[in-house]
Design an enzyme around this catalytic site. Structure first.
Site, PDB file in Angstrom:
ATOM      1  NE  ARG A 138      -3.929   0.144   2.140  1.00 44.88           N
ATOM      2  CZ  ARG A 138      -5.014  -0.211   3.192  1.00 44.88           C
ATOM      3  NH1 ARG A 138      -4.807   0.125   4.260  1.00 44.88           N
ATOM      4  NH2 ARG A 138      -5.944  -1.162   2.863  1.00 44.88           N
ATOM      5  CD  GLU A 176      -6.587  -6.206  -4.673  1.00 47.81           C
ATOM      6  OE1 GLU A 176      -7.306  -7.057  -4.567  1.00 47.81           O
ATOM      7  OE2 GLU A 176      -6.492  -5.348  -3.698  1.00 47.81           O
ATOM      8  CG  LEU A 234       0.205 -17.450  -1.907  1.00 48.37           C
ATOM      9  CD1 LEU A 234       0.542 -17.369  -0.606  1.00 48.37           C
ATOM     10  CD2 LEU A 234       1.114 -16.538  -2.928  1.00 48.37           C
ATOM     11  CE1 TYR A 247     -12.106  -6.690  -4.825  1.00 44.79           C
ATOM     12  CE2 TYR A 247     -10.263  -8.179  -5.190  1.00 44.79           C
ATOM     13  CZ  TYR A 247     -10.876  -7.097  -4.603  1.00 44.79           C
ATOM     14  OH  TYR A 247     -10.249  -6.635  -3.492  1.00 44.79           O
ATOM     15  CG  ASP A 259     -12.938  -7.350  -0.154  1.00 43.75           C
ATOM     16  OD1 ASP A 259     -13.615  -6.967   0.571  1.00 43.75           O
ATOM     17  OD2 ASP A 259     -11.911  -7.223   0.230  1.00 43.75           O
ATOM     18  CB  CYS A 283     -18.608   0.991  13.226  1.00 44.09           C
ATOM     19  SG  CYS A 283     -18.792   0.943  11.294  1.00 44.09           S
TER      20      CYS A 283
HETATM   21  S1  SF4 Z   1     -22.071  -0.678  12.956  1.00 49.13           S
HETATM   22 FE1  SF4 Z   1     -21.127  -2.586  13.237  1.00 49.13          FE
HETATM   23  S2  SF4 Z   1     -22.172  -4.017  12.014  1.00 49.13           S
HETATM   24 FE2  SF4 Z   1     -22.605  -2.063  11.185  1.00 49.13          FE
HETATM   25  S3  SF4 Z   1     -21.017  -1.559   9.717  1.00 49.13           S
HETATM   26 FE3  SF4 Z   1     -20.303  -0.838  11.655  1.00 49.13          FE
HETATM   27  S4  SF4 Z   1     -19.137  -2.681  12.483  1.00 49.13           S
HETATM   28 FE4  SF4 Z   1     -20.414  -3.397  10.668  1.00 49.13          FE
END
Ligand code: SF4
Length: 362
Positions: free
Chosen positions: A37, A53, A96, A136, A154, A216
């Site tokens: 990367r 990839e 691999l 892909y 992916d 998240c």
């Molecule tokens: S909130 Fe939780 S389930 Fe939803 S995309 Fe984010 S990590 Fe995934």
């Protein structure tokens, strides 16, 4: 009255939509450092992106890293890889798995040199015309190496999207729907970073088990998080595994420390790889009846340890026979004697390394 058909995907539960900009902010802070990367501000190298990839298809990041580094040392440019003998490429790839990838890798490098003057093309369409580059991989290279807007989906991205929108259709049927939903999310700005950010999110936060939803950037609009059903997505169809196949491998060891090898046919499973001579593999094969198929007459001993290996489409149980023969024994047609001490350098796939180990220890 007829019931309405179930919706294959629900809209985001809270009414807010997943915001690509929020994901990019998260990515700028938490991106994974990977050997292939580019660092922030660096121009990505299409050769490294393509190589990674191809290697990452059905293989983990951890397993790929040493191979990636070895390939770059042996073949620093696509032209070096194109010019290398096929045996060298297969040897560097050995272990691999999915060996058709190595053959396509070599053919692709040659096509890039012959058809594109040694520079990877930057459109998905031209990339797809290269050996071993499917939809892909073409999208991933176009986005990551050339920052083209491409929809890169992916396994990690499938999981994130299936959870964001609680996609009810099981995989693999849901692939077109998930791709459409991912298309709707992909921004015009920084599409390459967005693609990598989605992959990183799936690999590090939206993991198959116990996703870290609290960290998240999509936690607000995520439908599965709101319902508390994250781990049930993506829905999957039940897998059918192939029938168990049986076969035998003959490990002949010469008294001077050489072992008998041959090359598998170029086409088909493990094509072009090295192996000890052996039988066909089939569900009805009786390993006890293998001796007439040995490469030559000798005092073959059936070993009690068997080799178990699972290929994508079937599991295999390989019975190993071993014989010790004089140093003067000539190799049968199509076979050669290789020093045991340098077996690591032979293009032996994992299943054959296991068979060789059992045979040499037996
Ligand atoms: S909130 Fe939780 S389930 Fe939803 S995309 Fe984010 S990590 Fe995934």
């Amino acid at each position: 009255m007829l019931a309405a058909p179930p919706s294959p995907a629900k809209p985001a539960a809270t009414g807010s939509r997943p915001d690509p900009a929020a994901l990019l902010i998260w990515y700028d802070r938490h991106r994974r450092a990977l050997p292939w990367r580019a660092l922030p501000g660096e121009t990505p190298d299409p050769y490294r992106v393509w190589l990674s990839e191809i290697m990452l298809q059905q293989t983990t990041v951890r397993a790929v890293k040493p191979y990636f580094e070895r390939f770059l040392t042996l073949f620093p440019t696509v032209a070096d890889l194109a010019a290398a003998p096929a045996e060298d490429v297969m040897k560097a790839w050995a272990g691999l798995g999915y060996y058709s990838r190595a053959r396509n890798l070599h053919a692709c490098a040659q096509a890039v040199v012959e058809r594109f003057g040694g520079r990877f093309p930057d459109s998905e369409e031209e990339l797809r015309s290269l050996p071993g580059v499917g939809a892909y991989t073409a999208a991933a290279i176009a986005a990551i190496a050339f920052d083209r807007r491409a929809v890169v989906v992916d396994g990690n991205v499938e999981r994130v999207v299936a959870r964001l929108y609680t996609v009810e259709q099981p995989l693999p049927k849901a692939k077109p729907l998930i791709r459409d939903l991912a298309d709707g999310l992909t921004p015009e700005q920084r599409p390459g970073d967005f693609a990598q950010a989605m992959m990183d999110l799936g690999a590090t936060i939206c993991t198959p088990k116990s996703p870290a939803c609290g960290l998240c950037p999509f936690r607000e609009p995520c439908a599965a998080r709101t319902e508390g059903t994250q781990e049930t997505y993506p829905r999957k169809e039940k897998k059918s595994s192939g029938a168990l196949r049986f076969g035998a491998a003959f490990v002949a060891v010469r008294e001077d420390g050489m072992v008998l090898l041959r090359t598998r046919p170029a086409k088909g499973l493990l094509g072009g790889m090295a192996e000890p001579p052996g039988t066909e593999w089939s569900a009805g094969f009786d390993p006890a009846a293998a001796l007439p198929l040995a490469p030559f007459a000798a005092e073959w001993r059936r070993l009690t340890r068997v080799v178990e290996h699972t290929f994508t489409h079937f599991p295999l149980r390989l019975t190993v026979y071993r014989a010790t023969v004089p140093a003067s024994a000539p190799p049968p047609e199509g076979c050669w004697w290789a020093p045991v001490a340098t077996l690591d350098g032979e293009a032996l796939p994992t299943v054959m390394r296991k068979a060789m180990m059992v045979g040499l220890e037996g």
